[in-house]
Scaffold this active site. Structure first.
Site, mmCIF file in Angstrom:
data_model
loop_
_atom_site.group_PDB
_atom_site.id
_atom_site.type_symbol
_atom_site.label_atom_id
_atom_site.label_comp_id
_atom_site.label_asym_id
_atom_site.label_seq_id
_atom_site.Cartn_x
_atom_site.Cartn_y
_atom_site.Cartn_z
ATOM 1 N N HIS A 89 0.850 -1.192 0.000
ATOM 2 C CA HIS A 89 0.000 0.000 0.000
ATOM 3 C C HIS A 89 0.885 1.241 0.000
ATOM 4 O O HIS A 89 1.687 1.429 0.906
ATOM 5 C CB HIS A 89 -0.914 0.019 1.229
ATOM 6 N N TYR A 218 -9.403 5.545 6.900
ATOM 7 C CA TYR A 218 -9.638 5.946 8.286
ATOM 8 C C TYR A 218 -10.715 7.029 8.246
ATOM 9 O O TYR A 218 -10.472 8.125 7.734
ATOM 10 C CB TYR A 218 -8.357 6.509 8.910
ATOM 11 N N PRO A 309 -4.674 0.601 18.698
ATOM 12 C CA PRO A 309 -4.421 0.023 17.366
ATOM 13 C C PRO A 309 -4.449 1.016 16.203
ATOM 14 O O PRO A 309 -4.071 0.653 15.096
ATOM 15 C CB PRO A 309 -5.543 -1.003 17.218
ATOM 16 N N LYS A 313 0.775 0.020 15.055
ATOM 17 C CA LYS A 313 2.193 0.056 15.419
ATOM 18 C C LYS A 313 2.658 -1.140 16.256
ATOM 19 O O LYS A 313 3.860 -1.396 16.378
ATOM 20 C CB LYS A 313 2.493 1.349 16.205
ATOM 21 N N TYR A 401 3.653 6.573 9.917
ATOM 22 C CA TYR A 401 2.886 5.400 9.494
ATOM 23 C C TYR A 401 3.785 4.342 8.852
ATOM 24 O O TYR A 401 3.642 3.147 9.104
ATOM 25 C CB TYR A 401 1.782 5.824 8.514
HETATM 26 C C1 PHB Z 1 -5.973 -4.191 10.335
HETATM 27 O O1 PHB Z 1 -6.058 -4.377 9.118
HETATM 28 O O2 PHB Z 1 -6.238 -5.076 11.156
HETATM 29 C C2 PHB Z 1 -5.556 -2.846 10.841
HETATM 30 C C3 PHB Z 1 -5.106 -1.906 9.951
HETATM 31 C C4 PHB Z 1 -4.746 -0.646 10.402
HETATM 32 C C5 PHB Z 1 -4.858 -0.348 11.743
HETATM 33 C C6 PHB Z 1 -5.283 -1.299 12.644
HETATM 34 C C7 PHB Z 1 -5.643 -2.555 12.198
HETATM 35 O O3 PHB Z 1 -4.534 0.905 12.158
#
Ligand code: PHB
Length: 409
Positions: A89, A218, A309, A313, A401
């Site tokens: 990504h 997000y 989460p 990280k 990130y």
């Molecule tokens: C996930 O795909 O489980 C995932 C992705 C990004 C995050 C947290 C979990 O910030």
């Protein structure tokens, strides 16, 4: 007999490094030590099956992927699964205030992340340890660490027949997750715990459906946060903000999709829906235990620190700890040089705290507090709009990130 040792030990194993915890942190460490010529013994109370089926986050920083590739996890000519089955990504989307904005990692910091679930990372590492003849003991019972204060720490556990075993390591590593028995064994007054709780959690689930977006979205909304993530072309991972005490059984599929839609449609996203499975509530916590060294015991990964989460990280930070710890342990074991171990805590904590800040920032920028006033929601939208309008702001996000560049810690 005035001896607190059990009458009979079924086995006693001496090893340079004893690792409690066979999740990704413990296995990466064991693997890196092996590559450096240092044997280790890993014990975990969970079965291999249990670890490989517990759904966890799915984003790997580019440095984490590089470490898996460079350290020979895939050295047996087997496919380099992370590259072949993972998805690169080159950005993420922020959705807010009725619009979607892409943060282009490639353009901003010439880096990307990989969507590759932690369960697959674990499977690859467990395979590599097995292939290389590693001593990894899954499914042990009642694992305990004792005698931390002296020169000979011990790991004790019972096997399935109830027989007692002992491991005698020169150095002991606690990589046993957020409820770490190793951290709890630190004598009173010798470690400092600091952290915070959050008044919200994530309702996470898998769905058998095509992807709703090519990259992670997000989504900030007045109804609360939602995250649209992926797993494969046919399986998706999604989350929405909920109460920490939310009852999973109170959520029908229809209700789950209605809530996801409410929080994403306002920002112009059309969800592709499907059957829901593996629903669970993930509580949020920020936590740091310091220092990461107590005599002959070192802590790594979630055993020493937890992040919420948002930003994914956790695993990356565990790998970053171990990247610092492995050469320090190798120096101590092979060359009797403990200078690396002496500075391990300080060096690893520098990145830990950056990640604490990053995870906190992403979390507070994107989630709405229960009962927040219209002012709070508009201010958050303005924060996101400021970011979206600023290359400097987005670069800061992209650096965090994808994993801070130019630093081995
Ligand atoms: C996930 O795909 O489980 C995932 C992705 C990004 C995050 C947290 C979990 O910030």
């Amino acid at each position: 007999m005035a001896d607190d040792r059990p009458a009979a030990l079924a086995s006693s194993t001496r090893t340079p490094v004893g690792i409690v915890g066979g999740g990704p942190a413990g296995l990466v460490l064991s693997h890196l030590l092996h590559r450096a010529g240092v044997p280790s013994v890993v014990v975990d109370s969970r079965s291999r099956e249990e670890i490989s089926t517990t759904v966890r986050a799915g984003i790997l920083e580019h440095g984490t992927v590089q470490l898996l590739l460079d350290s020979g996890v895939y050295s047996d000519g087997a496919s380099r699964r992370v590259l072949e089955e993972g998805y690169e990504h080159e950005g993420v989307e922020l959705a807010f205030g009725g619009r979607r904005h892409r943060v282009d990692f490639h353009d901003l910091v010439a880096a990307s992340v990989w969507l590759y679930p932690q369960t697959e990372v674990f499977a690859d590492l467990a395979h590599a340890r097995e292939r290389d003849g590693g001593d990894v003991r899954f499914g042990v019972q009642d694992a305990r660490v004792v005698d931390l204060e002296g020169d000979q720490p011990r790991i004790l556990y019972r096997d399935a027949e109830g027989l007692e075993h002992e491991v005698l390591p020169d150095f002991l590593v606690g990589a046993d997750g957020s409820r770490s028995a190793c951290r709890r064994a630190v004598p009173e007054g010798q470690g400092q715990n600091t952290g915070r709780e959050y008044p919200f959690a994530w309702f996470g689930f898998l769905t058998d459906a095509p992807a709703s977006a090519p990259e992670l979205v997000y989504s900030h909304s007045p109804h609360g946060f939602a995250l649209v993530s992926q797993r494969t072309d046919t399986v998706q991972r999604m989350y929405f903000q909920c109460d920490p005490d939310e009852d999973v059984t109170a959520w029908s599929e229809d209700r789950i999709w209605e809530e996801m839609r409410r929080r994403t449609a306002v920002n112009g996203l059309e969800l592709k829906t499907g059957p829901v499975r593996d629903a669970a509530v993930l509580r949020f916590r920020s936590f740091v235990h310091a220092p990461l060294r107590h005599g002959r015991m070192l802590l790594a990964g979630d055993a020493a620190h937890t992040v919420p989460p948002t930003g994914a990280k956790g695993l990356n930070l565990a790998v970053a700890d171990v990247r610092v710890l492995a050469p320090a342990l190798a120096d101590a074991v092979l060359r009797d040089d403990t200078t690396g171990l002496d500075t391990y805590s300080e060096r690893a904590l520098e990145r830990v705290w950056k990640a604490q800040h990053f995870s906190y920032w992403m979390t507070t920028m994107l989630h709405t507090l229960p009962g927040s006033a219209p002012f709070d929601v508009r201010r958050q939208e303005a924060e996101l709009a400021t970011l979206a309008a600023s290359r400097a702001g987005q670069t800061l996000l992209a650096e965090g990130y994808t994993g801070w560049p130019g630093s081995q810690v």
